[in-house]
Design an enzyme around this catalytic site. Structure first.
Site, PDB file in Angstrom:
ATOM      1  N   GLU A 346      -2.093  -5.327  -6.375  1.00  0.00           N
ATOM      2  CA  GLU A 346      -1.027  -5.788  -7.265  1.00  0.00           C
ATOM      3  C   GLU A 346      -0.195  -6.944  -6.701  1.00  0.00           C
ATOM      4  O   GLU A 346       1.017  -7.016  -6.939  1.00  0.00           O
ATOM      5  CB  GLU A 346      -0.125  -4.608  -7.663  1.00  0.00           C
ATOM      6  N   PHE A 438      -2.332  12.176  -9.846  1.00  0.00           N
ATOM      7  CA  PHE A 438      -1.603  13.419 -10.038  1.00  0.00           C
ATOM      8  C   PHE A 438      -0.123  13.179 -10.374  1.00  0.00           C
ATOM      9  O   PHE A 438       0.648  14.138 -10.461  1.00  0.00           O
ATOM     10  CB  PHE A 438      -1.712  14.304  -8.797  1.00  0.00           C
ATOM     11  N   GLU A 489       7.269   7.648  -8.037  1.00  0.00           N
ATOM     12  CA  GLU A 489       8.352   6.995  -8.767  1.00  0.00           C
ATOM     13  C   GLU A 489       9.199   7.994  -9.549  1.00  0.00           C
ATOM     14  O   GLU A 489      10.429   7.895  -9.565  1.00  0.00           O
ATOM     15  CB  GLU A 489       7.781   5.958  -9.748  1.00  0.00           C
TER      16      GLU A 489
END
Length: 776
Positions: A346, A438, A489
Site C-alpha cells: 500500500e 479475522f 483498527e
C-alpha cells in the site's frame, strides 16, 4: 473374639468387597474423539489408560520438561496431583517420550494402551503436538483451574500417526493500531500451540505506532509509540494530528520483553516472525525522524486511518537504507526467526515521483518508473537480509516492478499474487482477505461487535485451502501454508481480539494441518462443541456466532406476503421458532421451510441442542404498516450505487442491517432526502418512523433532522413533527429510527424530509442512508 479382632475382620470384609467390586470402565467410540486439528490417522482400540497421582512422565532430554509442564500443570490445577518426571520408565502407568529420527520434523506417533503411553517424535515440536493431542483426548475438565474430584482422567487406547500438511501455520496480530500487553501475547501463543499452529506473525510497526525498542534510535518509541487519543471517534473519522498534539495513547515492548516473548514462543514450538514495515505504513517512524521522508515535513503519529499513504520512506537517500539496516540488525539480534517480514504494501509513491533524491536514484539505477523503484528498494533490503542468513517475506505488492530473487510472498489480495509468485518459483504463504482476515465479521452484523467489514464466518474459514486448484504440482510445492490476519483498527481490547480469533483459529488449524480428503464440515462442527467447552474453562472470550440464527427476507409486492428463511452455519440445524407472544421453549415449532407472513409478526428463533436453546436468541419483527406497497416519489432520486429494492424500497417492510451493502438501503450523497408517500386515499395516521444508519468511517451519518408534513391534495402541506439530532462523534456503527408522533388525523400524502450534513467540516461528502418509511 476381642473387639479389636472384630474390627479387623470387619475391615478385611469391607476391603475384600471393595476389591471385588468391578469398576465400570468407559467405552470410547470414534464419536467421543474431538481432536482439533483432526489427526492424519487414528485407530481406536479397546480399553483405556487411566491417569492417577502415581502416573509418571519419562523423558529422554531435559528440554522435554517444558513440554511435560503443559500437561502436568493441568493435572495439578484440575486434579490436585503433582506428577513426577523421570528418565527411567517404571513397570507401568507412565507417558514416555521416545526419539525417532525416521519421522518428519513435526510428526509424532502416539500409542496408548492400558499400561503406558508412548509418544515418538523426531523434534521438540513433534513431542509437543503429541502431548497436546493427549490433552484433547482427556475430559475437557482438564482445563479447570479448580480441583475436580469426580472426574475419571482416562483416555482411550489407540494409535495415532500424525503430521502437518503445511509447514507454515500462522496467525498475524497487529499491535500497532491498538497495543496489547505482553501477557496477552503469551496467552495467544499458548492457544497457537494448543491448536498445533507454529507461526506468530508480530506486526510491530505501522503508521499508528512503533512498538519495538530500537536502542540506536530511541525516538522510535519515545515519539513513534504514542499518539493523540481520539478513541472516541471512528477510526476513519479522526482528525489529522500534528507534532504538537499531546500523545498519550500507545505503548511498546522493550528488548527484554521481546526476548521473553520469543523464548516463551520457542517453548511452545512457535516461531515469531517480526514485521518491520517498509517503505509505507511508517508514519510513526517519520514522526520520530522526519529526515527519513522525501521532503522531511514534520508530522504527528496518526491517530486513525490514513489514505492514501504518501508519507513513506525516501528511496533516494542512502541515509534511509542506513537507518533500516541498523534497525534490522537489532531486530535480527532479538528474533532468531528464519523470516523477516518487511511489509511492502500500500505504498502511494506520489512523493517519489516528485522527490529529487528518488528521481536521481531512478536515473542512476536505470529504473523506468516508481514501481521499479519500489522493486529496487525491496531487492536491496532482500540482499541485506540474505547476507545475514535470513529470508525476506512481504505482502504481495513486492511483486510490482519485479520480485527480489529469494523473497517469499504473502498473498493477501486474493490468491493471484501467490499464483504469480509460485509460477516464478518463489515460496508463498496464502492469506487471502476472503477467508483469512479475522478482522471481518463472523456473524450477523447487527449482533456482532464492531469489525472492519466483510463477512468471514467459521464455515468459510474451514473451506480455506492454501493450494489453488489451478496450480501445477510443481507450483503447489512452493505453498508453505496459510495464515490468518488480525488487523486491529477496530479492535481496542484483548477481549475483543480473542473474540475475533476464536473459534476461527480452530477451523484454520484443521485447514492447514489435516489432509484435505479428511476434512468434513459436519464432522468438524460436532468436534468444535467440545473445543468450546475447553475455551469456557480457559476463560477464552470466543465468538458463538456460528450458533446465531440468520434470516433471508423477501417480499412479494403483488401479494404483500413476506417470506422469511431461517438458517445458521450448521448443516441440518435444529432451529425452532415461536411467533409474537409465544415463548421459545423446547416445544417450539421446528423450522422446516420459509415462513409466510402477511401481517405484523414478531419471530423468535434459536438453535436447539439437547432440547435446549443455544446462543443468542433471534428476534425480528416484520412490521406491516399503512405505507407498504404505496407509491413513493422523490425530489431527488437516490444514488445509483445504493438503490435498495428500487421503487418500493422504502415501503416494503424489509429493514437494513449495519452492513450498508446488504441491499436494503437507499442512499443520497451530499444531499438530503425528500420523499412523498401517496397512501392512495385518506386514512387516519398518528406516527411516521424513518429508519437510518450511521457509519462515520465511510462517511455515513445520521440525518441532523427529520421533518414530517401531511397533505390531502398533494400540494398544500403542513408540518406535524420534527426530530433533531446534532452531529456527534461515533466510533461505532448504529441504526436509529427517527420517530415522529402527532395527533391522529386523516391524510392521503405524507412528506418526509431528512436533512443531511452534506459535507464534513474538514472536507468530504456525507452519505445519508435510509431503509424504510413506516407510517402508522
Amino acid at each position: 473374639m476381642s473387639v479389636l479382632k472384630r474390627i479387623l475382620v470387619l475391615m478385611l470384609v469391607v476391603i475384600t468387597a471393595s476389591c471385588q467390586e468391578k469398576k465400570e470402565t468407559k467405552v470410547f467410540t470414534e464419536a467421543d474423539i474431538a481432536i482439533i486439528p483432526k489427526p492424519v490417522d487414528l485407530q481406536l482400540a479397546e480399553g483405556v489408560f487411566e491417569f492417577n497421582d502415581d502416573t509418571q512422565f519419562v523423558i529422554s532430554e531435559a528440554s522435554q520438561k517444558e513440554i511435560v509442564s503443559i500437561l502436568s500443570d493441568k493435572f495439578k490445577s484440575a486434579a490436585g496431583w503433582t506428577l513426577k518426571v523421570s528418565e527411567k520408565a517404571p513397570q507401568s502407568n507412565y507417558i514416555e517420550f521416545i526419539s525417532d529420527d525416521s519421522l518428519n520434523d513435526e510428526a509424532y506417533e502416539l500409542v496408548v494402551n492400558s499400561d503406558k503411553v508412548t509418544i515418538k517424535a523426531k523434534t521438540y515440536s513433534g513431542f509437543l503436538y503429541g502431548l497436546e493431542t493427549i490433552r484433547q483426548l482427556l475430559p475437557v475438565e482438564i482445563e479447570s483451574k479448580e480441583v475436580l474430584n469426580q472426574t475419571d482422567w482416562v483416555i482411550p487406547n489407540l494409535i495415532i500417526k500424525d503430521e502437518p500438511r503445511f509447514k507454515w501455520r500462522g496467525l498475524h496480530l497487529d499491535v500497532s493500531r491498538h497495543f496489547f500487553e505482553k501477557s496477552y501475547i503469551k496467552e495467544t501463543i499458548d492457544m497457537l500451540a494448543m491448536h498445533k499452529m507454529n507461526v506468530f506473525h508480530f506486526h510491530l510497526v505501522d503508521d499508528q505506532g512503533w512498538r519495538i525498542e530500537i536502542k540506536k534510535y530511541p525516538k522510535l518509541t519515545e515519539i513513534g509509540a504514542f499518539r493523540n487519543d481520539q478513541e472516541d471517534a471512528h477510526w476513519d473519522g479522526r482528525r489529522v494530528t500534528t507534532p504538537e498534539d499531546e500523545a498519550t495513547y500507545g505503548g511498546f515492548y522493550t528488548q527484554e520483553d521481546i526476548k521473553e516473548i520469543v523464548a516463551y514462543a520457542k517453548s511452545k514450538g512457535v516461531q515469531v516472525v517480526p514485521e518491520i514495515e517498509m517503505p509505507a505504513h511508517v508514519m510513526s517512524a517519520i514522526a520520530a525522524y522526519p529526515e527519513l521522508s522525501c521532503f522531511e515535513t514534520p508530522i504527528g503519529v496518526p491517530s486513525g486511518g490514513v489514505w492514501p499513504i504518501t508519507e513513506i520512506y525516501c528511496a533516494g537517500k542512502e541515509s534511509t537504507f542506513e537507518f533500516l539496516e541498523n534497525v534490522l540488525l537489532e531486530v535480527m539480534e532479538l528474533f532468531p526467526s528464519e523470516y523477516i517480514h518487511v511489509g511492502g504494501d500500500e505504498a502511494t509513491k506520489t512523493n517519489w515521483a516528485k522527490c529529487p533524491h528518488c528521481q536521481k536514484r531512478m536515473k542512476d539505477e536505470g529504473l523506468a518508473n516508481v514501481e521499479e523503484l519500489q522493486s529496487y528498494f525491496i531487492k536491496r533490503m532482500e540482499r541485506f537480509i540474505s547476507s545475514h542468513d535470513r529470508k525476506l517475506i512481504g505482502w504481495d505488492e513486492i511483486l510490482e516492478g519485479g520480485l527480489a530473487p529469494e523473497a517469499t510472498v504473502m498473498s493477501w489480495r486474493g490468491v493471484a499474487g501467490g499464483l504469480e509468485a509460485a509460477e516464478q518459483g518463489h515460496d508463498v504463504v496464502m492469506t487471502p482477505g476472503s477467508h483469512m482476515y479475522f478482522d471481518h465479521y463472523q456473524g450477523p452484523q447487527n449482533l456482532e461487535p464492531l469489525a472492519w467489514g466483510g463477512y468471514t464466518p467459521l464455515s468459510k474459514v474451514y473451506e480455506f485451502d492454501p493450494v489453488v486448484e489451478t496450480m501445477t504440482p510443481e507450483q503447489a510445492k512452493h505453498v508453505l501454508g496459510g495464515q490468518a490476519n488480525v488487523w486491529s483498527e477496530q479492535i481496542k481490547t484483548e477481549e475483543h481480539s480473542q473474540y475475533m480469533i476464536f473459534p476461527r483459529l480452530a477451523a484454520l488449524s484443521e485447514a492447514v494441518w489435516s489432509p484435505k480428503a479428511s476434512r468434513n464440515w459436519d464432522d468438524f462442527s460436532k468436534r468444535i462443541l467440545s473445543q468450546f467447552k475447553r475455551y469456557d474453562y480457559l476463560d477464552v472470550n470466543y465468538a458463538k456466532s456460528a450458533f446465531l440464527v440468520m434470516e433471508d427476507v423477501k417480499i412479494d409486492m403483488e401479494t404483500k406476503e413476506v417470506s422469511v428463511e431461517l438458517k445458521n452455519e450448521f448443516t441440518d440445524a435444529d432451529i425452532r421458532y415461536s411467533l409474537n407472544d409465544e415463548k421459545l421453549t423446547d416445544k417450539a415449532t421446528k423450522y422446516t421451510q420459509p415462513l409466510k407472513i402477511d401481517k405484523t409478526t414478531t419471530i423468535h428463533a434459536s438453535l436447539f441442542k439437547d432440547d435446549q436453546p443455544v446462543g443468542v436468541q433471534f428476534s425480528k419483527t416484520i412490521a406491516f404498516h399503512k405505507a407498504v406497497g404505496k407509491k413513493v416519489t422523490f425530489k431527488e432520486i437516490y444514488d445509483e450505487r445504493y438503490q435498495g429494492e428500487g421503487e418500493f424500497g422504502l415501503v416494503n417492510t424489509l429493514r437494513g442491517t449495519k452492513n450498508f451493502q446488504d441491499g436494503h438501503w437507499q442512499a443520497w450523497l451530499a444531499k438530503g432526502m425528500e420523499a412523498v408517500v401517496d397512501l392512495g386515499e385518506e386514512m387516519p395516521i398518528h406516527e411516521v418512523i424513518l429508519g437510518t444508519l450511521e457509519n462515520q468511517g465511510p462517511g455515513i451519518y445520521f440525518p441532523t433532522a427529520v421533518k414530517v408534513y401531511v397533505s390531502n391534495d398533494g400540494k398544500s402541506y403542513k408540518e406535524v413533527g420534527v426530530e433533531k439530532r446534532p452531529f456527534a462523534k461515533n466510533p461505532s456503527f448504529d441504526l436509529k429510527d427517527f420517530k415522529i408522533t402527532f395527533d391522529e388525523q386523516s391524510v392521503r400524502y405524507v412528506k418526509v424530509v431528512a436533512e443531511s450534513m452534506k459535507t464534513l467540516p474538514n472536507g468530504g461528502d456525507v452519505w445519508l442512508f435510509v431503509d424504510e418509511i413506516v407510517i402508522n
